[in-house]
Design an enzyme around this catalytic site. Sequence first.
Site, mmCIF file in Angstrom:
data_model
loop_
_atom_site.group_PDB
_atom_site.id
_atom_site.type_symbol
_atom_site.label_atom_id
_atom_site.label_comp_id
_atom_site.label_asym_id
_atom_site.label_seq_id
_atom_site.Cartn_x
_atom_site.Cartn_y
_atom_site.Cartn_z
ATOM 1 N N GLN A 1 -53.312 -8.601 25.503
ATOM 2 C CA GLN A 1 -53.593 -10.240 26.048
ATOM 3 C C GLN A 1 -52.830 -11.162 24.946
ATOM 4 O O GLN A 1 -51.814 -11.384 24.481
ATOM 5 C CB GLN A 1 -54.611 -10.853 26.302
ATOM 6 N N GLY A 56 -51.780 -3.476 29.114
ATOM 7 C CA GLY A 56 -51.073 -2.549 29.517
ATOM 8 C C GLY A 56 -49.706 -2.654 28.686
ATOM 9 O O GLY A 56 -49.457 -3.817 29.350
ATOM 10 N N HIS A 57 -49.758 -2.326 27.833
ATOM 11 C CA HIS A 57 -48.093 -1.635 27.381
ATOM 12 C C HIS A 57 -47.672 -1.323 27.709
ATOM 13 O O HIS A 57 -47.743 0.740 27.605
ATOM 14 C CB HIS A 57 -48.605 -1.617 25.835
ATOM 15 N N LYS A 73 -45.162 -6.823 24.114
ATOM 16 C CA LYS A 73 -45.578 -6.413 22.637
ATOM 17 C C LYS A 73 -46.182 -5.749 22.361
ATOM 18 O O LYS A 73 -45.600 -4.399 21.402
ATOM 19 C CB LYS A 73 -47.515 -7.613 22.657
ATOM 20 N N ASP A 114 -48.422 -10.124 28.737
ATOM 21 C CA ASP A 114 -47.065 -8.697 29.110
ATOM 22 C C ASP A 114 -45.293 -9.522 28.789
ATOM 23 O O ASP A 114 -44.386 -9.326 29.158
ATOM 24 C CB ASP A 114 -47.594 -8.860 30.488
HETATM 25 P P1 GDP Z 1 -46.949 -6.303 27.087
HETATM 26 O O1 GDP Z 1 -47.907 -6.719 27.277
HETATM 27 O O2 GDP Z 1 -46.988 -7.175 25.935
HETATM 28 O O3 GDP Z 1 -47.022 -5.385 25.531
HETATM 29 O O4 GDP Z 1 -45.673 -5.998 28.211
HETATM 30 P P2 GDP Z 1 -46.232 -4.849 29.207
HETATM 31 O O5 GDP Z 1 -46.112 -3.831 29.108
HETATM 32 O O6 GDP Z 1 -46.739 -5.950 30.357
HETATM 33 O O7 GDP Z 1 -44.666 -6.220 30.185
HETATM 34 C C1 GDP Z 1 -43.376 -5.779 29.587
HETATM 35 C C2 GDP Z 1 -42.567 -5.157 30.489
HETATM 36 O O8 GDP Z 1 -40.739 -5.541 30.034
HETATM 37 C C3 GDP Z 1 -42.250 -3.686 30.297
HETATM 38 O O9 GDP Z 1 -42.469 -2.855 31.336
HETATM 39 C C4 GDP Z 1 -40.985 -3.457 29.043
HETATM 40 O O10 GDP Z 1 -41.015 -1.892 29.545
HETATM 41 C C5 GDP Z 1 -40.842 -3.895 29.795
HETATM 42 N N1 GDP Z 1 -39.719 -4.898 28.412
HETATM 43 C C6 GDP Z 1 -39.806 -4.761 27.220
HETATM 44 N N2 GDP Z 1 -39.320 -5.107 27.106
HETATM 45 C C7 GDP Z 1 -38.035 -5.856 27.716
HETATM 46 C C8 GDP Z 1 -36.750 -6.154 27.611
HETATM 47 O O11 GDP Z 1 -35.963 -7.327 26.550
HETATM 48 N N3 GDP Z 1 -35.922 -6.280 28.985
HETATM 49 C C9 GDP Z 1 -36.247 -5.163 29.597
HETATM 50 N N4 GDP Z 1 -35.772 -5.205 30.623
HETATM 51 N N5 GDP Z 1 -37.974 -4.774 30.000
HETATM 52 C C10 GDP Z 1 -38.196 -5.004 29.191
HETATM 53 P P1 IMO Z 2 -51.468 -7.827 27.498
HETATM 54 O O1 IMO Z 2 -52.209 -6.950 26.679
HETATM 55 C C1 IMO Z 2 -52.232 -10.077 31.311
HETATM 56 C C2 IMO Z 2 -55.962 -12.211 32.462
HETATM 57 C C3 IMO Z 2 -56.564 -11.286 33.814
HETATM 58 C C4 IMO Z 2 -58.056 -12.008 33.449
HETATM 59 C C5 IMO Z 2 -57.375 -12.650 32.632
HETATM 60 C C6 IMO Z 2 -59.152 -12.184 32.186
HETATM 61 O O2 IMO Z 2 -51.302 -6.174 28.750
HETATM 62 O O3 IMO Z 2 -51.049 -8.101 27.571
HETATM 63 P P2 IMO Z 2 -60.243 -9.899 31.394
HETATM 64 O O4 IMO Z 2 -59.869 -8.326 32.951
HETATM 65 O O5 IMO Z 2 -59.900 -9.855 30.402
HETATM 66 O O6 IMO Z 2 -61.624 -9.935 31.323
HETATM 67 O O7 IMO Z 2 -59.238 -10.477 32.796
HETATM 68 O O8 IMO Z 2 -57.185 -11.980 31.566
HETATM 69 N N1 IMO Z 2 -55.311 -10.664 31.417
HETATM 70 C C7 IMO Z 2 -54.226 -10.297 31.120
HETATM 71 N N2 IMO Z 2 -53.303 -10.866 31.767
HETATM 72 N N3 IMO Z 2 -52.011 -9.025 30.021
HETATM 73 C C8 IMO Z 2 -52.907 -8.909 29.815
HETATM 74 O O9 IMO Z 2 -52.852 -8.024 28.446
HETATM 75 C C9 IMO Z 2 -54.515 -8.983 30.540
HETATM 76 N N4 IMO Z 2 -55.427 -8.520 29.690
HETATM 77 C C10 IMO Z 2 -55.998 -9.874 30.748
HETATM 78 O O10 IMO Z 2 -55.225 -11.256 34.561
HETATM 79 O O11 IMO Z 2 -56.469 -13.280 34.592
HETATM 80 MG MG MG Z 3 -49.538 -5.630 29.104
#
Ligand code: GDP
Ligand code: IMO
Ligand code: MG
Length: 428
Positions: free
Chosen positions: A223, A40-41, A16, A13
């Site tokens: 991840q 989850g992106h 990416k 998270d």
């Molecule tokens: P990912 O799984 O690595 O793609 O990241 P996620 O989408 O799960 O979580 C990142 C969150 O941060 C999302 O809600 C993005 O919209 C938000 N985000 C990404 N870059 C920035 C930033 O520079 N500033 C802020 N405030 N939010 C950001």
């Molecule tokens: P993104 O791509 C954050 C964590 C779960 C759990 C562990 C194992 O959005 O960064 P799983 O269901 O993969 O067997 O769970 O990994 N986990 C993540 N945490 N971001 C993710 O994906 C994750 N995908 C799995 O919370 O601790």
């Molecule tokens: Mg994510």
Amino acid sequence: MPAVVVLGAQWGDEGKGKATDQLGSRVDYVVKFNGGNNAGHTVVVGDEKYALHLLPSGILSPGCVPVIGNGVVVDLEVLFEELDALTSRGVDVSRLLISSSAHIIPSYNRTLDKVTERFLGKRQIGTTGRGIGPTYADKMNRVGIRISDLFDEKILREKVEGALTQKNQVLVKIYNRRAADIDAVTAELLAYADRVRPMVADTSLVLNQALDAGKTLVFEAGQATMLDVDHGTYPFVTSSSATAGGVCTGAGIGPSRVDRVVGVIKAYTTRVGEGPFPTELLDDMGEHLRKTGGEYGVTTGRPRRTGWYDAVIARYSGRINGLTDLVLTKLDVLTGLEKVPVCVAYDVDGVRHDEMPVDQSAFHHAKPIYEEFDGWWEDISHCRTFEELPVNAQRYVLALEEMSGTRISAIGVGPDREATIVRHDLLD
Ligand code: GDP
Ligand code: IMO
Ligand code: MG
């Protein structure tokens, strides 16, 4: 014309999705090589917000070919739900390619994921419950079902039967659940065959030909490094290779083809699920970061655990992945703090560790040693050059860069596509 890997440098998270999406219009292929719909992106484009799980973020860029590589595990129901949802919002998803060797997440593995967690009790991992672990276990155990199996009913049935002979014993005798029905599972999977068929390709061949033709490819990890099955905080990890090495096996390209390895890293740290987290904040400050950063899971909605930036992890991630660049995200979330601590090393039972302890229990006992930086109050979300940042924010970034040992090439100052300061072009 580079091949660039974009991966998470912490526990996921990091942003990416946004980082990949941003490169999107200049990229020919975006390839997912590991994980499944546990990812989850969130990608924000203008007023539109998209939550992607299984699909690579490149799907949002017209002209870019999104690819699901052989290293991914595919839940077919989720695949079509996501494709339909995007189509109904006007996104053209027709270019998607899926590897014929990618493994399928059958419904019985979703069940097994959830019941196994329940049985683990105190030792649970906190998985996303999407069947990821059991499906990778099947792959290694050689009882997995692959996309190519969908196109031969007899073989598919044999494979489902082979898997269930073993699994039904576990489901019934250990977990006290109903046995999965071989015919029903086979029919459930077969129902997707015609819709999947046109997307299926020898993706390794496609990608290598694209590389030969000088196209630009982004390999987007799900991840992150600290969740990697080999290099993360085992057993509190996911079941795939989320580090740079995973690209080669998960997409079918050789290491010599990769030009850049970009680590996406937050200006602080978050983690979802169980496991050690040295800089975790369990106080009001942790809640402040969660609220300000909107730190709630895109996949499960769980509140994310929050803490300060950990330079030991950043260095470790640099080493494991051979990072060439960092994208520092969410710097804006730190605005308004008097002081910003950064973990520079760990104290493990009175001994200072500048590098990640190899021993698992040492990491569990690691206490962060902090260095404090002065905060800033100015709104930075409109800054588009490094020089526009308040001096204290500049000092913070430069300090992280030095401690982490990798240059910070971009800085996120908000969720929007445009809210980024670019210091070095990642595709140059
Ligand atoms: P990912 O799984 O690595 O793609 O990241 P996620 O989408 O799960 O979580 C990142 C969150 O941060 C999302 O809600 C993005 O919209 C938000 N985000 C990404 N870059 C920035 C930033 O520079 N500033 C802020 N405030 N939010 C950001
Ligand atoms: P993104 O791509 C954050 C964590 C779960 C759990 C562990 C194992 O959005 O960064 P799983 O269901 O993969 O067997 O769970 O990994 N986990 C993540 N945490 N971001 C993710 O994906 C994750 N995908 C799995 O919370 O601790
Ligand atoms: Mg994510």
